[in-house]
Write a protein that holds these residues in place. Structure first.
Motif, mmCIF file in Angstrom:
data_model
loop_
_atom_site.group_PDB
_atom_site.id
_atom_site.type_symbol
_atom_site.label_atom_id
_atom_site.label_comp_id
_atom_site.label_asym_id
_atom_site.label_seq_id
_atom_site.Cartn_x
_atom_site.Cartn_y
_atom_site.Cartn_z
ATOM 1 N N LEU A 43 -74.825 -99.160 -59.072
ATOM 2 C CA LEU A 43 -74.292 -100.059 -58.313
ATOM 3 C C LEU A 43 -75.160 -100.231 -57.347
ATOM 4 O O LEU A 43 -75.550 -101.170 -57.139
ATOM 5 C CB LEU A 43 -73.197 -99.051 -58.087
ATOM 6 C CG LEU A 43 -72.228 -99.992 -56.764
ATOM 7 C CD1 LEU A 43 -71.712 -101.001 -57.582
ATOM 8 C CD2 LEU A 43 -70.813 -98.786 -56.389
ATOM 9 N N ARG A 44 -76.408 -99.397 -57.225
ATOM 10 C CA ARG A 44 -76.868 -99.423 -55.158
ATOM 11 C C ARG A 44 -78.292 -100.500 -56.325
ATOM 12 O O ARG A 44 -78.477 -101.592 -54.970
ATOM 13 C CB ARG A 44 -77.852 -97.746 -55.358
ATOM 14 C CG ARG A 44 -78.703 -98.277 -53.947
ATOM 15 C CD ARG A 44 -79.425 -96.745 -54.042
ATOM 16 N NE ARG A 44 -80.416 -97.491 -53.205
ATOM 17 C CZ ARG A 44 -81.445 -97.711 -53.076
ATOM 18 N NH1 ARG A 44 -82.333 -98.124 -54.399
ATOM 19 N NH2 ARG A 44 -82.745 -97.719 -52.115
ATOM 20 N N LYS A 45 -78.027 -100.995 -56.830
ATOM 21 C CA LYS A 45 -79.119 -101.745 -58.155
ATOM 22 C C LYS A 45 -78.302 -102.981 -57.555
ATOM 23 O O LYS A 45 -79.518 -104.045 -57.365
ATOM 24 C CB LYS A 45 -79.713 -101.275 -59.116
ATOM 25 C CG LYS A 45 -80.867 -101.897 -60.111
ATOM 26 C CD LYS A 45 -81.244 -101.402 -61.872
ATOM 27 C CE LYS A 45 -81.680 -102.775 -62.644
ATOM 28 N NZ LYS A 45 -81.253 -102.270 -64.194
ATOM 29 N N LYS A 46 -77.461 -103.001 -58.303
ATOM 30 C CA LYS A 46 -76.395 -104.558 -58.495
ATOM 31 C C LYS A 46 -76.617 -104.970 -56.832
ATOM 32 O O LYS A 46 -76.734 -106.056 -56.699
ATOM 33 C CB LYS A 46 -74.814 -104.104 -59.352
ATOM 34 C CG LYS A 46 -75.352 -103.631 -60.560
ATOM 35 C CD LYS A 46 -75.995 -104.877 -61.404
ATOM 36 C CE LYS A 46 -76.630 -105.544 -62.945
ATOM 37 N NZ LYS A 46 -76.725 -105.906 -63.150
ATOM 38 N N ILE A 52 -76.889 -108.675 -51.606
ATOM 39 C CA ILE A 52 -75.447 -107.686 -50.605
ATOM 40 C C ILE A 52 -75.915 -106.843 -49.501
ATOM 41 O O ILE A 52 -76.288 -106.783 -48.339
ATOM 42 C CB ILE A 52 -74.106 -106.912 -51.399
ATOM 43 C CG1 ILE A 52 -73.645 -107.658 -52.160
ATOM 44 C CG2 ILE A 52 -73.243 -106.267 -50.315
ATOM 45 C CD1 ILE A 52 -72.816 -107.491 -53.092
ATOM 46 N N MET A 53 -76.842 -105.760 -49.903
ATOM 47 C CA MET A 53 -77.400 -104.630 -49.510
ATOM 48 C C MET A 53 -79.362 -105.782 -49.915
ATOM 49 O O MET A 53 -79.916 -105.972 -49.743
ATOM 50 C CB MET A 53 -77.903 -103.643 -50.036
ATOM 51 C CG MET A 53 -76.649 -102.542 -49.828
ATOM 52 S SD MET A 53 -77.745 -100.854 -51.530
ATOM 53 C CE MET A 53 -77.748 -100.106 -50.269
ATOM 54 N N LYS A 54 -80.153 -105.961 -48.104
ATOM 55 C CA LYS A 54 -80.886 -106.219 -47.849
ATOM 56 C C LYS A 54 -82.116 -105.927 -48.155
ATOM 57 O O LYS A 54 -82.327 -104.550 -47.529
ATOM 58 C CB LYS A 54 -81.182 -106.650 -46.256
ATOM 59 C CG LYS A 54 -79.238 -107.999 -45.880
ATOM 60 C CD LYS A 54 -79.318 -109.353 -46.880
ATOM 61 C CE LYS A 54 -78.114 -110.108 -46.301
ATOM 62 N NZ LYS A 54 -77.971 -110.768 -47.354
ATOM 63 N N SER A 55 -83.349 -106.442 -49.094
ATOM 64 C CA SER A 55 -84.305 -106.109 -48.599
ATOM 65 C C SER A 55 -85.786 -106.785 -48.058
ATOM 66 O O SER A 55 -85.787 -108.181 -48.640
ATOM 67 C CB SER A 55 -84.650 -106.477 -50.796
ATOM 68 O OG SER A 55 -86.093 -105.861 -50.427
ATOM 69 N N VAL A 56 -86.472 -105.983 -47.081
ATOM 70 C CA VAL A 56 -87.171 -107.295 -46.177
ATOM 71 C C VAL A 56 -88.821 -107.068 -47.399
ATOM 72 O O VAL A 56 -89.566 -106.603 -47.700
ATOM 73 C CB VAL A 56 -87.817 -106.034 -45.752
ATOM 74 C CG1 VAL A 56 -88.608 -106.912 -44.594
ATOM 75 C CG2 VAL A 56 -86.186 -105.910 -43.903
ATOM 76 N N ALA A 62 -85.301 -101.268 -49.912
ATOM 77 C CA ALA A 62 -85.573 -101.856 -48.866
ATOM 78 C C ALA A 62 -86.461 -102.435 -48.569
ATOM 79 O O ALA A 62 -86.415 -103.758 -47.877
ATOM 80 C CB ALA A 62 -85.002 -101.008 -47.459
ATOM 81 N N VAL A 63 -87.285 -102.392 -49.643
ATOM 82 C CA VAL A 63 -88.691 -103.532 -49.145
ATOM 83 C C VAL A 63 -89.302 -103.810 -50.796
ATOM 84 O O VAL A 63 -88.250 -103.681 -51.704
ATOM 85 C CB VAL A 63 -89.959 -102.687 -49.034
ATOM 86 C CG1 VAL A 63 -91.499 -103.424 -49.347
ATOM 87 C CG2 VAL A 63 -90.082 -101.748 -47.571
#
Length: 353
Positions: A23-26, A32-36, A143-144
């Motif tokens: 779920l976190r991967k999706k 939806i979850m941001k990656s910088v 997150a990166v």
């Protein structure tokens, strides 16, 4: 055997864990979850299992390959007793930054080593003064967005049935390998037969853009823990070895030492174990009572950082205590491919500072 049965009882929890990380991967895949993403080369070295795949010597290989650039290594600093962002300096110990970052700092002059749980925070603090950043063990840190992901797989474990935590040692689902740019098979046998090479490629099922490459371990001379003295491995012939390890997988080391002597007494501790005085006293007593005349104490380079930092010198200084350095190298054709890929990536993405 009992431990294996107990692990099977944990399979329901592994299923729940697998659902959670999927779920976190999706959530990252869907945005939806941001990656910088950063505007300098960022190389991530990681794996899917817990420890033991060769991330440390692979990171060191990259440092040597990219010696012409200003490099920063950013690690979480597993096992340290501190929090937040810390820049390694001459006061650093395994307790303040972790054993692996300490090894990097003491081995490579001119390379910046830092630790931080939040990789985005760490990169922000390092990015202005460096040409590139190597993230040690950050493949799951979504997150990166790293520019180049190198994912490691231990040769011996490919093709074996592995479970997710807590029943097994996998911390990520096998399908996550599709995010990587390079699938690097580590600790391969020398020589590597073509059939074995093809078997690992078949197991990993790379997509059209992924490279599957193979590496192996090279062992150096034994280095004394407190002096500049070194010994060739050939000097171990028929000696009694007292082996002290706190790493995830000591089997390749034992196999290497077994080429020179069958007399090996192994005291095994968990990965990143914080040695205690009682542990060392017990180990020293076993060494002292051994009647074998030719005897030696050997540990790993990573363990040596914790042994030196923890104040055990009074117990060990008069004993023949050595650590065995290791390096990673790639087979000839794979080495050309790997080096070219890394150098081209950094050159193409380097900023004009």
């Amino acid at each position: 055997m009992l431990l294996n049965y107990l692990r099977l009882l944990l399979l329901p929890f592994s299923f729940i864990y697998g659902l959670a990380i999927t779920l976190r991967k999706k959530l990252y895949d869907w945005g939806i979850m941001k990656s910088v993403k950063f505007d300098l080369p960022i190389i991530c070295v990681g794996n899917l299992a817990v420890g033991g795949s060769g991330k440390t010597p692979t990171t060191e290989y990259l440092v040597r390959l990219l010696a012409d650039y200003k490099i920063a290594i950013l690690s979480r600093g597993y096992g340290r007793k501190t929090k937040g962002f810390i820049l390694a300096d001459d006061t650093a110990t395994a307790e303040t930054i972790g054993d692996e970052p300490l090894q990097y700092y003491q081995k490579f002059e001119g390379v910046t080593v830092a630790v931080c749980e939040e990789r985005v925070v760490g990169i922000e603090k390092l990015k202005e003064n460096h040409d590139l950043i190597i993230l040690d063990d950050a493949f799951q840190h979504r997150a990166v967005t790293a520019g180049l992901n190198i994912l490691l797989f231990e040769f011996r474990k490919l093709g074996t049935l592995q479970f997710l935590l807590p029943a097994g040692n996998l911390r990520d689902v096998f399908s996550s390998r599709k995010r990587a740019d390079v699938l690097l098979v580590t600790k391969a046998p020398v020589p590597l037969l073509h059939v074995a090479q093809q078997a690992s490629i078949n197991e990993l099922q790379p997509n059209n853009t992924q490279k599957v490459l193979h590496s192996y371990l090279k062992y150096g001379n034994l280095q004394h823990l407190y002096t500049e003295e070194s010994l060739p491995l050939e000097s171990l012939k028929d000696r009694q070895i007292f082996l002290l390890t706190g790493i995830a997988n000591p089997d390749p080391l034992i196999e290497e030492l077994g080429k020179y002597t069958e007399h090996i007494k192994h005291e095994k501790f968990p990965d990143h174990y914080s040695f205690k005085t009682e542990d060392i006293k017990k180990f020293k007593s076993a060494f002292d009572v051994s009647e074998k005349k030719e005897k030696i104490i050997i540990t790993t380079e990573k363990d040596s950082k914790r042994l030196k930092a923890a104040g055990f010198k009074d117990l060990l200084v008069n004993l023949p205590v050595y650590f065995l350095p290791i390096e990673v190298d790639l087979f000839e054709e794979d080495k050309i491919t790997f080096d070219e890929l890394i150098l081209n990536y950094v050159k193409s993405n380097r900023r004009n500072r």
